[in-house]
Design a protein around this motif. Structure first.
Motif, short mmCIF file in Angstrom:
data_model
loop_
_atom_site.label_atom_id
_atom_site.label_comp_id
_atom_site.label_asym_id
_atom_site.label_seq_id
_atom_site.Cartn_x
_atom_site.Cartn_y
_atom_site.Cartn_z
N ILE A 37 -5.72 -2.87 -2.37
CA ILE A 37 -4.39 -2.31 -2.62
C ILE A 37 -3.98 -2.70 -4.03
N LYS A 73 -3.62 2.81 -2.29
CA LYS A 73 -4.52 2.34 -1.23
C LYS A 73 -5.89 2.94 -1.48
N ALA A 85 0.82 -1.20 0.00
CA ALA A 85 0.00 0.00 0.00
C ALA A 85 0.86 1.26 0.00
#
Length: 492
Positions: free
Chosen positions: A331, A76, A71
């Motif tokens: 992610i 993200k 991430a």
């Protein structure tokens, strides 16, 4: 004069031939370059992982350093949606880029062929549906599924299409859950052959299989790999060393087992990422990590005693059409490529994977109606304008408003009502209840401003009457179109 004309013609033919050769060579070189540009694609899909179950999404105790690193160096997503609030429909929606209702997947698929009044025993992903692996395979991809399938009531049977029919050249899978638990499962099938008892934990076993497949894959063709974790779906089993670690934070062993279960997935992901780096496969590999739906409710059924998943700040849980049912962690990290990096609340759906992967791979699209759109440009810019709203119709929802639509910053929900009263919970749409379902009309609309109210705590239809009316009209249109195109099951 005639000789000069003949000589000129010869020169012209020679030049044309040379040009043709150059053109052919250029085409071949361009094709080779295009092949080299095709990214490897990995989808890491958890089962019942909640919006708040990763440390990067705010869990105060569970440690997920490998996913957090993905991430940190990737994208993200905080407004990412699965295609349904329960497993089978969600997985089918991801694979097809279509609302699972269109394929006739309204709820989880039961196993076995015992006839049921609701016809759930005949439900399966039908042969005519086109999927990500099938489309990518047509443009040179090698394809593999490891983990959970849950796309047919008759698993590993010639009576229904299996993963290989939908483009998976290699598959190592179970029908539904790892059995008897994640530890030492006995129910895996590899390419149609039963594997028998295995030693280890499911998350690690399927990553072992993925790595082994990558090691043995011939040639330098790009690959599509789906790693469908069974975790953290019940029946949960976790390594004792990890359980002991979390018992320092809770007196409830079952809770520690859940926390350990999520970290065990993170460890498995870390092993796969390390392998990619070791083998030089981190130069052009698109990695997506997400969940099929929200977290299970603790003790909703007898075996759910370790279901300590977190919805974060969202309302609801798995099987709800409120946010926690299908708003899940996601992610995206395109290893080796310069893409957008950061946290974004752009509205993205698992429906978008098929058109995105197809565009990046140079593959075609299905002829059938798609509900997702390509996010290829989003991967570079971090911005997107959705072409159509996201719509869910889950007739067996635990909450009352079974139909929902997200458009922009807003979400509208509705109940279904007939002249006799509200539509009862529906497990499947079939010839016996089709008329009843199609007779029901949307009612009891509610409106939420998700941009300001992620928890759906304030109903705001009276504050925004004009918007509310527009959203109502659009939801009715979208729902009726979806219902008209939904597959209706009948027993042959």
């Amino acid at each position: 004069m005639e000789e000069r004309r003949i000589g000129a013609i010869k020169i012209l033919v020679a030049l044309l031939g040379c040009g043709l050769l150059i053109s052919c060579k250029t085409t071949k070189e361009e094709g080779h370059a295009k092949k080299l540009e095709q990214p490897n694609i990995i989808v890491l899909l958890c089962d019942d992982l909640g919006y708040g179950d990763l440390s990067s999404y705010g869990h105060p105790l569970i440690e997920t350093p490998n996913l957090d690193a993905l991430a940190e160096s990737g994208i993200k997503l905080t407004s990412f949606y699965s295609t349904a609030p329960v497993c089978s429909p969600s997985r089918i929606g991801l694979l097809t880029g279509r609302s699972p209702n269109r394929a006739g997947l309204y709820d989880f698929i039961v196993g076995g062929n015992t006839p049921r009044e609701d016809l759930k025993d005949v439900v399966h992903l039908r042969a005519e549906e086109e999927t990500i692996p099938a489309l990518l395979k047509e443009v040179g991809y090698s394809t593999c599924l490891v983990g959970k399938w849950h796309g047919s009531s008759l698993f590993n049977s010639e009576k229904q299409p299996q993963p290989d029919h939908f483009g998976f050249e290699h598959w190592f899978a179970t029908h539904n859950n790892a059995s008897p638990t994640h530890k030492n499962p006995k129910n895996f099938v590899r390419n149609g052959s039963k594997v028998g008892p295995l030693e280890g934990y499911s998350s690690q076993l399927i990553v072992d299989e993925a790595i082994d497949w990558l090691d043995k894959k011939e040639g330098d063709s790009p690959f599509f790999l789906e790693v469908a974790f069974h975790e953290p779906h019940e029946p949960i089993a976790s390594p004792e060393t990890l359980v002991k670690k979390y018992l320092a934070f809770t007196d409830i062993k079952e809770e520690a087992e859940f926390f350990a279960n999520v970290e065990n997935v993170d460890i498995a992901v870390g092993r796969l990422m390390a392998y990619l780096k070791e083998k030089g496969l981190d130069k052009n590999t698109l990695v997506v990590f997400t969940s099929d739906n929200g977290p299970e409710t603790l003790n909703r059924y007898p075996k759910a005693k370790r279901s300590f998943g977190s919805p974060g700040d969202l309302r609801g849980m798995k099987l709800w059409t409120n946010e926690a049912g299908f708003r899940v962690p996601c992610i995206i990290n395109w290893l080796g490529k310069d893409t957008y990096n950061g946290t974004t609340d752009a509205v993205i759906s698992a429906l978008d994977f098929l058109p995105t992967f197809s565009e990046l791979a140079g593959a075609g699209l299905p002829q059938k109606e798609l509900d997702g759109q390509s996010i290829a440009s989003f991967l570079k810019t971090g911005t997107i304008e959705r072409q159509k709203p996201l719509v869910w119709s889950f007739y067996n929802a635990l909450n009352e408003h079974v139909v929902a639509m997200r458009k922009g910053d807003w979400k509208i929900m509705a109940r279904l009502k007939t002249e006799e009263g509200y539509l009862p919970k529906i497990l499947n749409i079939h010839s016996g209840n089709e008329a009843l379902v199609k007779k029901a009309k949307l009612s009891d609309f509610v409106l939420y401003h998700l941009k300001e109210d992620i928890g759906e705590s304030q109903e705001v239809s009276k504050k925004h009457p004009e918007l509310f009316e527009r959203m109502k009209t659009e939801l009715v249109q979208e729902y009726e179109e979806l219902l008209d195109d939904s597959h209706i099951w009948a027993r042959n």
